[in-house]
Design a protein around this motif. Sequence first.
Motif, PDB file in Angstrom:
ATOM      1  N   GLU A  84      38.540   4.347 -12.962  1.00  0.00           N
ATOM      2  CA  GLU A  84      36.971   4.707 -12.573  1.00  0.00           C
ATOM      3  C   GLU A  84      36.665   4.592 -11.259  1.00  0.00           C
ATOM      4  N   ASN A  85      36.957   4.099 -10.312  1.00  0.00           N
ATOM      5  CA  ASN A  85      37.670   4.357  -8.765  1.00  0.00           C
ATOM      6  C   ASN A  85      38.463   4.841  -8.262  1.00  0.00           C
ATOM      7  N   VAL A  86      39.451   5.280  -8.724  1.00  0.00           N
ATOM      8  CA  VAL A  86      40.218   5.852  -7.993  1.00  0.00           C
ATOM      9  C   VAL A  86      39.942   6.906  -8.674  1.00  0.00           C
ATOM     10  N   LEU A  87      39.347   7.775  -9.849  1.00  0.00           N
ATOM     11  CA  LEU A  87      38.961   8.866 -10.238  1.00  0.00           C
ATOM     12  C   LEU A  87      38.281   8.893  -9.107  1.00  0.00           C
ATOM     13  N   SER A 234      34.464   0.673  -2.552  1.00  0.00           N
ATOM     14  CA  SER A 234      33.281   0.309  -2.691  1.00  0.00           C
ATOM     15  C   SER A 234      34.009  -0.884  -3.173  1.00  0.00           C
ATOM     16  N   MET A 235      35.278  -0.800  -4.370  1.00  0.00           N
ATOM     17  CA  MET A 235      35.570  -2.105  -5.040  1.00  0.00           C
ATOM     18  C   MET A 235      35.949  -2.855  -4.160  1.00  0.00           C
ATOM     19  N   ILE A 236      37.093  -2.668  -2.582  1.00  0.00           N
ATOM     20  CA  ILE A 236      37.396  -3.452  -1.664  1.00  0.00           C
ATOM     21  C   ILE A 236      36.271  -4.629  -0.670  1.00  0.00           C
ATOM     22  N   LEU A 237      34.825  -3.992  -0.586  1.00  0.00           N
ATOM     23  CA  LEU A 237      33.795  -4.525  -0.675  1.00  0.00           C
ATOM     24  C   LEU A 237      33.419  -5.510  -1.616  1.00  0.00           C
ATOM     25  N   HIS A 238      33.154  -5.375  -2.752  1.00  0.00           N
ATOM     26  CA  HIS A 238      32.177  -5.837  -3.956  1.00  0.00           C
ATOM     27  C   HIS A 238      32.531  -7.123  -4.070  1.00  0.00           C
ATOM     28  N   TYR A 239      34.626  -7.032  -3.598  1.00  0.00           N
ATOM     29  CA  TYR A 239      35.290  -7.991  -4.102  1.00  0.00           C
ATOM     30  C   TYR A 239      35.643  -8.971  -3.494  1.00  0.00           C
ATOM     31  N   GLY A 240      35.156  -8.620  -1.533  1.00  0.00           N
ATOM     32  CA  GLY A 240      35.121  -9.389  -0.623  1.00  0.00           C
ATOM     33  C   GLY A 240      33.968  -9.902  -0.365  1.00  0.00           C
ATOM     34  N   ASN A 241      32.694  -9.774  -1.193  1.00  0.00           N
ATOM     35  CA  ASN A 241      31.675 -10.714  -0.590  1.00  0.00           C
ATOM     36  C   ASN A 241      31.546 -11.425  -1.867  1.00  0.00           C
ATOM     37  N   LEU A 242      32.489 -11.620  -2.924  1.00  0.00           N
ATOM     38  CA  LEU A 242      32.662 -12.722  -4.215  1.00  0.00           C
ATOM     39  C   LEU A 242      33.567 -12.836  -3.572  1.00  0.00           C
ATOM     40  N   MET A 243      33.927 -13.138  -2.808  1.00  0.00           N
ATOM     41  CA  MET A 243      35.305 -13.538  -2.505  1.00  0.00           C
ATOM     42  C   MET A 243      36.789 -14.323  -3.297  1.00  0.00           C
ATOM     43  N   GLY A 251      42.100  -3.586  -4.484  1.00  0.00           N
ATOM     44  CA  GLY A 251      42.150  -2.575  -3.819  1.00  0.00           C
ATOM     45  C   GLY A 251      43.170  -2.369  -3.148  1.00  0.00           C
ATOM     46  N   VAL A 252      43.622  -2.899  -2.012  1.00  0.00           N
ATOM     47  CA  VAL A 252      44.378  -2.639  -1.233  1.00  0.00           C
ATOM     48  C   VAL A 252      45.461  -1.628  -1.066  1.00  0.00           C
ATOM     49  N   LEU A 253      46.388  -2.858  -2.687  1.00  0.00           N
ATOM     50  CA  LEU A 253      47.866  -2.034  -2.579  1.00  0.00           C
ATOM     51  C   LEU A 253      47.257  -0.689  -3.610  1.00  0.00           C
ATOM     52  N   LEU A 254      46.226  -0.289  -3.666  1.00  0.00           N
ATOM     53  CA  LEU A 254      45.981   0.752  -4.323  1.00  0.00           C
ATOM     54  C   LEU A 254      45.841   1.956  -3.412  1.00  0.00           C
ATOM     55  N   LEU A 255      45.274   1.368  -2.169  1.00  0.00           N
ATOM     56  CA  LEU A 255      45.200   2.796  -1.228  1.00  0.00           C
ATOM     57  C   LEU A 255      46.864   2.877  -0.655  1.00  0.00           C
ATOM     58  N   SER A 256      47.070   2.090  -0.516  1.00  0.00           N
ATOM     59  CA  SER A 256      49.350   1.736  -0.100  1.00  0.00           C
ATOM     60  C   SER A 256      49.691   2.728  -0.887  1.00  0.00           C
ATOM     61  N   LEU A 257      49.034   2.546  -2.411  1.00  0.00           N
ATOM     62  CA  LEU A 257      49.974   3.905  -3.345  1.00  0.00           C
ATOM     63  C   LEU A 257      49.168   4.417  -3.397  1.00  0.00           C
TER      64      LEU A 257
END
Length: 277
Positions: A84-87, A234-243, A251-257
Amino acid sequence: MEQAQAQTKASKPAVPARRQMIRNRVAFLENRTPAYASALGIVGIVLMWEALCRTGVVPALFLPSPSAIVTVGWGMLMTGEILENVLASLFRIAAGYALGSFAGIVIGLLLGFFRWVDSVLTPVVYSIYPIPKIALLPLFILWLGIGEMPKLTIIALGVFFPVVINTYAGVKNVDPILIKAAVTFGSNHLSVIRKVTLPASLPTIFAGLKLAAGNSLLLLVAAEMIAADKGIGSMILHYGNLMMTTNLMVGVLLLSLLGLVFNRSLERLERKLLPWK
C-alpha cells in the motif's frame, strides 16, 4: 662497432613480442570488474552488520539486525502494509519525475538553442535553483490545497532544475559544425533540434536525469513526512515516533531498493538510446 650493434639488436625484443606486450597492457587497462564483485561487497557489509548486532555491540533499539528486518518486513508484506505504501510512493515519484524531466528537457533545449529565450529565462532559472525546494511545500499547500498536487509539484520542481541545467549545458556543447551542416542541407529549427541537438545532448541529459532521481527520492520522503498519510516517508515517520526501529529500517531499505531500481532503469535506457556510448 659491429659487435656493439649486434648486442643492441639482441637486447631489443622482437616485433611480435612487443606487439604482444602492447596487447597485454591494453587488455589490463580494459579489464572490467567481475559482475559478482558488487554482490560480494553488499554480502560482506550485511554479514558484518549481522555479526555486530548478534554480539550485542550495537543495541537492537538503535540498529536492528538484517535478519530481524527481513522477518518484520515479511510480516508487513503479508499484511499488505508495504504494498500500500510503496504503490502510493511510486505513483508520486513517477508522476513528479515524468513532469519535471519532460519540462526540464524542453526548457533546456529552448534555452540552449534560442538566444532570446536564454537571455530571458536563464537568470530566472539560476535565481530559483538555490532555493531549498522543500521550503516551498507549505506555499504549494496554500496554493493547491491538501492533496497530491503539492507533493507532485515539489517533486517535479526538484527534478526540473538538474535536468534543465544539464540539458542547457549539453546543447551549448554541441559542435556548431553539425548544426551548420544541417542548416546548409535545408533543415528548419525543429528538425535541427530533433535530429542534431537532442541526440548530441543525450549523454549530458542522462547525467541530469540521474542527479534528478536522487533529488526526487529526497523530496518524496520529505513531502510524505509533512503532508501524507500513506507512502514510505509517512511509514518511516510513523514508526520513528513509536520507536519501532525495525519497522523503520524496513522503510529505509525500501527506499534504498527503490533508488537502486531507479538508477539501473536509467542506465539501461541510456545504453539503449546511446549505443555508441
